[in-house]
Design a protein around this motif. Structure first.
Motif, PDB file in Angstrom:
ATOM      1  N   ASN A 182       0.809  -1.219   0.000  1.00 27.07           N
ATOM      2  CA  ASN A 182       0.000   0.000   0.000  1.00 27.07           C
ATOM      3  C   ASN A 182       0.840   1.266   0.000  1.00 27.07           C
ATOM      4  N   ASP A 198       0.058  -4.968   3.933  1.00 34.39           N
ATOM      5  CA  ASP A 198      -0.924  -4.940   5.006  1.00 34.39           C
ATOM      6  C   ASP A 198      -0.350  -5.361   6.348  1.00 34.39           C
ATOM      7  N   GLU A 228      -5.834  -5.951  13.047  1.00 31.48           N
ATOM      8  CA  GLU A 228      -5.279  -4.662  12.681  1.00 31.48           C
ATOM      9  C   GLU A 228      -4.335  -4.850  11.507  1.00 31.48           C
ATOM     10  N   VAL A 229      -4.391  -3.938  10.565  1.00 33.76           N
ATOM     11  CA  VAL A 229      -3.462  -4.017   9.441  1.00 33.76           C
ATOM     12  C   VAL A 229      -2.778  -2.671   9.272  1.00 33.76           C
ATOM     13  N   THR A 231      -1.849   0.442   7.144  1.00 31.50           N
ATOM     14  CA  THR A 231      -2.521   1.101   6.026  1.00 31.50           C
ATOM     15  C   THR A 231      -1.623   2.053   5.259  1.00 31.50           C
ATOM     16  N   SER A 247      -2.308   2.444  11.128  1.00 34.68           N
ATOM     17  CA  SER A 247      -3.022   1.176  11.163  1.00 34.68           C
ATOM     18  C   SER A 247      -4.500   1.389  10.914  1.00 34.68           C
ATOM     19  N   SER A 248      -5.174   0.286  10.759  1.00 29.55           N
ATOM     20  CA  SER A 248      -6.611   0.352  10.513  1.00 29.55           C
ATOM     21  C   SER A 248      -7.378   0.654  11.790  1.00 29.55           C
ATOM     22  N   SER A 288     -10.076   4.236  10.829  1.00 34.65           N
ATOM     23  CA  SER A 288      -8.964   3.639  10.090  1.00 34.65           C
ATOM     24  C   SER A 288      -8.276   4.708   9.261  1.00 34.65           C
ATOM     25  N   SER A 290      -6.239   6.274   6.383  1.00 38.55           N
ATOM     26  CA  SER A 290      -6.017   5.910   4.995  1.00 38.55           C
ATOM     27  C   SER A 290      -4.714   6.499   4.448  1.00 38.55           C
ATOM     28  N   LYS A 346     -10.186   5.014   0.473  1.00 40.00           N
ATOM     29  CA  LYS A 346      -8.952   5.517   1.084  1.00 40.00           C
ATOM     30  C   LYS A 346      -8.600   6.850   0.445  1.00 40.00           C
TER      31      LYS A 346
ATOM     32  N   CYS B 165      -7.491  -5.346   4.369  1.00 44.14           N
ATOM     33  CA  CYS B 165      -7.885  -4.275   5.293  1.00 44.14           C
ATOM     34  C   CYS B 165      -9.395  -4.233   5.436  1.00 44.14           C
ATOM     35  N   ARG B 166     -10.062  -4.301   4.331  1.00 46.68           N
ATOM     36  CA  ARG B 166     -11.520  -4.257   4.373  1.00 46.68           C
ATOM     37  C   ARG B 166     -12.064  -5.447   5.139  1.00 46.68           C
TER      38      ARG B 166
END
Lengths: 448, 395
Positions: A182, A198, A228-229, A231, A247-248, A288, A290, A346, B165-166
């Protein structure tokens, strides 16, 4: 000049150019997926869903004129990434360009990094405006001459030719990411860069393609526990050991690479406590982050979540120093936005050259300029209707409910398919590039 | 990285899309809308048939369940704007009232151009009724949100490139709802179902139970939606030298939740319609018999996977999938004739148990087309099916 004495609101923005097809039928491959100015602002790169990179160059001829800054024209177009098929996983890898980052210019050529979901490529964009002529053994068109016919010798010379811009891939950084990339961010040391997917962040050296260091890994041992990912991630503009990743869950972690090889343990954690009065089932989704961007001076960073833009002081972790609502009128529409997936959009954000104004996109082809120094904001629209040259953009207003005043647009009339996710601001001048679905709008400051 | 243009999916679309891979290769598919589904949509759309329900829904959404707050908000009930149709999917509607209160837990969106019900001026007779209505509407809304989230999670597996993520965000939302339902006690029926199946007792957070299916349960891999299988595999290690060593054994885990929950959602929707009149206030997670399921569709015996394993879909792991009938029992009282739609779409008259490698084989022809070439075909088929669905449903 750039934001001096006011920025967003004393500045009147006017239309400069629009790039891209006019018709409403948008080919999916033409959807713009990233926009980035280079460090001088002379070049503007866009990446699209079809894996192509288009670079625009600012003309330099009219620089002497103070009335109007020069226009951007196509400089180079090349296919950066091709669609791939991962046969082992039976998954296709999209060729969509997720991010483009320019390298600082070191010589005559320009370098940029472009990435899709899995692979990062370093491209060299060079100009060629001379060619050698007068070879002894070759004709001008390349055919070899018969050696028996050569009676004299001459020295080949360079003669000018039409400018040709070549883009060649110099490095391909592949096979380092299991998940979708990302972000990429070039370090201030001009030797390394990071790529974030991610769950992991890798550190690369620009010269070395077969190895990368993993510096952040938040993948849980048991994927069932994943909540949690990552971002977005970015290097500090001046400190080559510092980077942040968002993070998300709405947190930003600042990491110092000097602390340890694996930066799972953050040095600073930026998180704002949740407002209990605004709590809903969508709270986490809209918190979250973006996009995260450092300011040019390196003292602040900006984060974009679904409804707001927050400016953080790097020295204060418990709350942002400034919070701006981008489209608060959407707060009551969250359920519908969740239903049509718009809540997962995002949006990106950007700083102006002197960090006094920030900009971010919204729906209905609106974008917002938030003036930090004057605490004012304006909503502008990138539309074909205001496409006359040097036409000043009129501020737009959205009415959340109740009586709609004249010139206002009601929330229900907003077109959620027209979203501005990618924007960029010229590093020195008040020139902005705003990407709608398949068009790139360039706006400039009105100079009287 | 963005998903393709988001759309709300209708029930039939969802049913059709459950076996994405199977109809991906089809140029045309014909299917009929099950009567129950049509009834659902008709019910949802026709005003007068919903008047009964409307009466019960005449409260503001988003009020906290804490009844102490109701008095202060009672006056606001009179000022409510009325009711609007809220889209759960493209064709499925539910009725919500517009909420003008800030700080409400859930704000349902009203598409202002849709039907309006100008019943906003009616007085609320007594507070207890209000309280009950508030609670019921809130739980209804919450249930809708849960259903929507489960569909979305399933759809994640439909996509060629699932967006992690989604998925994580949706799964967290589902967890949150289920946690709250547990605290409210709405989940007690689920807990019963779990207990009856010999699963963990209800003191364990049921949501966790649902979401994190323990691994000690075992089952052979059952039939699973072919699409999910293909849509959610991502290697743990990508390095060239380990490619050969990656196991594909646990691909069932990828799928089942997707297919399962999707089926469950549809079943619950249908059941919701059938029990509409009398059981409006009840949670839709009724326990029921599942003989129908067992006989009609062996897919129901497949173990619904956890949402956690949804993320497992993003990588291939070793280990055997756990069987789980709990989730199935949640939604077991539903019209299972829906599965006919499914089997018809997949071209399978029976639902044989297939191991992962069988699916792999069945995938092979679909994926025999080299690299990208398959993609435009798939996408155009998706669009075609979309179009067909619109014709069928949109009439």
């Amino acid at each position: 000049m750039a934001g001096a004495g006011g920025g967003g609101n004393d500045v009147h923005w006017c239309f400069s150019q629009v790039k891209g097809a006019i018709d409403d039928d948008v080919a999916e491959a033409d959807i713009i997926s990233t926009v980035e100015f280079n460090h001088s602002g002379e070049l503007l790169a866009t990446g699209d869903k079809g894996g192509r990179v288009v670079i625009f160059q600012q003309e330099t001829e009219n620089k002497s004129q103070s009335q109007w800054r020069s226009e951007y024209n196509v400089y180079s177009t090349f296919q950066s990434h091709e669609p791939e098929f991962d046969y082992l996983k039976s998954l296709e890898i999209e060729e969509k360009i997720n991010k483009i980052r320019w390298l600082p210019q070191k010589n005559a050529a320009q370098f940029l990094l472009s990435t899709n979901d899995k692979t990062i490529k370093l491209w060299k964009i060079s100009e060629r405006d001379k060619r050698p002529e007068g070879y002894n053994l070759k004709e001008e068109d390349g055919r070899y001459r018969d050696a028996a016919t050569i009676t004299t010798l001459r020295v080949p010379v360079f003669r000018p030719m039409d400018l040709m811009v070549e883009a060649s891939p110099r490095r391909v950084f592949a096979n380092a990411h299991t998940y979708h990339i990302n972000s990429i961010s070039v370090n201030s040391d001009n030797e390394t860069y990071l790529s974030a997917d991610d769950l992991r962040i890798n550190l690369w050296h620009l010269e070395i393609t077969d190895r990368s260091f993993n510096i952040v890994d938040i993948k849980p041992a048991n994927m069932e526990e994943l909540t949690e990912v990552i971002t977005a991630a970015e290097f500090h503009p001046h400190q080559c050991n510092t980077f942040v990743y968002s993070s998300s869950k709405g947190t930003i972690r600042l990491c110092d690479m000097r602390a340890s090889a694996l930066c799972d343990k953050h040095s600073k954690l930026f998180e704002e406590p949740e407002d209990p009065s605004n709590r809903s089932f969508f709270s986490e989704i809209i918190s979250s982050i973006s996009d995260v961007k450092f300011s040019h001076n390196g003292r602040y960073m900006m984060t974009r979540d679904y409804l707001s833009v927050k400016i953080w002081d790097l020295n204060m972790e418990n709350r942002p120093v400034e919070t701006y609502q981008v489209h608060e009128y959407l707060r009551s529409k969250l359920c519908s936005l969740y239903e049509n997936d718009c809540i997962f959009d995002k949006f990106e954000c950007c700083w102006n050259g002197n960090d006094s104004v920030v900009m971010t996109g919204s729906y209905n082809n609106f974008f917002r300029m938030l003036d930090r120094s004057q605490r004012r904001d304006v909503t502008l629209e990138a539309s074909r209707e205001s496409c006359k040259p040097r036409q000043v953009l009129k501020p737009r207003r959205v009415c959340a409910g109740g009586k709609r005043k004249k010139d206002e647009i009601s929330v229900d009339s907003l077109d959620f398919n027209k979203k501005i996710l990618h924007t960029a601001w010229h590093p020195q001048e008040n020139i902005i590039a705003v990407a709608t679905t398949n068009n790139l709008y360039i706006f400039q400051e009105k100079v009287n | 990285m963005q998903d393709p243009a988001p759309i709300g999916l209708s029930l039939p679309q969802l049913a059709a899309s459950r076996c994405n891979l199977c109809w991906r290769g089809r140029r045309s598919s014909s299917f009929t809308i099950k009567p129950g589904l049509q009834t659902l949509m008709t019910l949802a759309i026709k005003e007068h048939e919903q008047h009964e329900r409307l009466e019960k829904l005449k409260t503001l959404f988003g009020l906290p369940v804490n009844k102490a707050k109701l008095t202060s908000q009672r006056t606001r009930l009179k000022n409510q704007n009325g009711f609007h149709l809220c889209r759960l999917g493209r064709e499925v509607y539910t009725f919500v009232s517009t909420s003008r209160m800030s700080g409400s837990l859930l704000n349902m969106f009203s598409k202002g151009t849709k039907r309006k019900f100008s019943d906003g001026d009616e007085e609320i007779s007594d507070e207890s009724l209000v309280g009950a209505r508030v609670a019921s509407s809130y739980s209804l809304q919450r249930q809708s949100l849960l259903d929507m989230s489960l569909i979305k999670l399933q759809l994640c597996h439909m996509l060629v490139e699932p967006n992690l993520c989604r998925s994580v965000l949706i799964a967290n939302t589902v967890r949150q709802i289920q946690e709250e339902m547990t605290h409210d006690g709405s989940w007690h029926m689920v807990a019963e179902a779990f207990c009856s199946a010999g699963q963990s007792p209800s003191e364990r957070l049921v949501a966790t139970e649902v979401l994190c299916r323990s691994r000690e349960q075992d089952a052979e891999p059952k039939l699973f939606s072919v699409i999910s299988y293909e849509g959610c595999r991502e290697e743990e290690v990508v390095a060239d030298e380990t490619l050969c060593s990656v196991s594909v054994s646990d691909t069932v885990s990828n799928v089942c939740l997707a297919g399962r929950i999707g089926q469950c959602w549809e079943k619950s929707e249908l059941s919701g319609v059938e029990r509409d009149e009398e059981a409006l206030e009840d949670s839709r997670l009724g326990s029921g018999e599942d003989e129908e399921i067992d006989t009609k569709d062996r897919a129901s015996t497949e173990s619904p996977k956890t949402i956690g394993q949804v993320f497992g879909t993003f990588e291939i792991k070793n280990g055997s999938p756990g069987p789980d009938s709990a989730l199935e029992e949640l939604f077991s009282d539903v019209d299972t004739s829906y599965y006919d739609l499914d089997t018809m779409l997949t071209g399978m008259q029976s639902a044989p148990k297939m191991g992962p490698y069988d699916i792999l084989d069945s995938l092979a022809p679909s994926h025999s087309s080299p690299s990208i070439v398959s993609t435009p075909n798939c996408r155009s088929d998706l669009n075609e099916l979309d179009h067909i669905m619109e014709i069928i449903v949109g009439s």
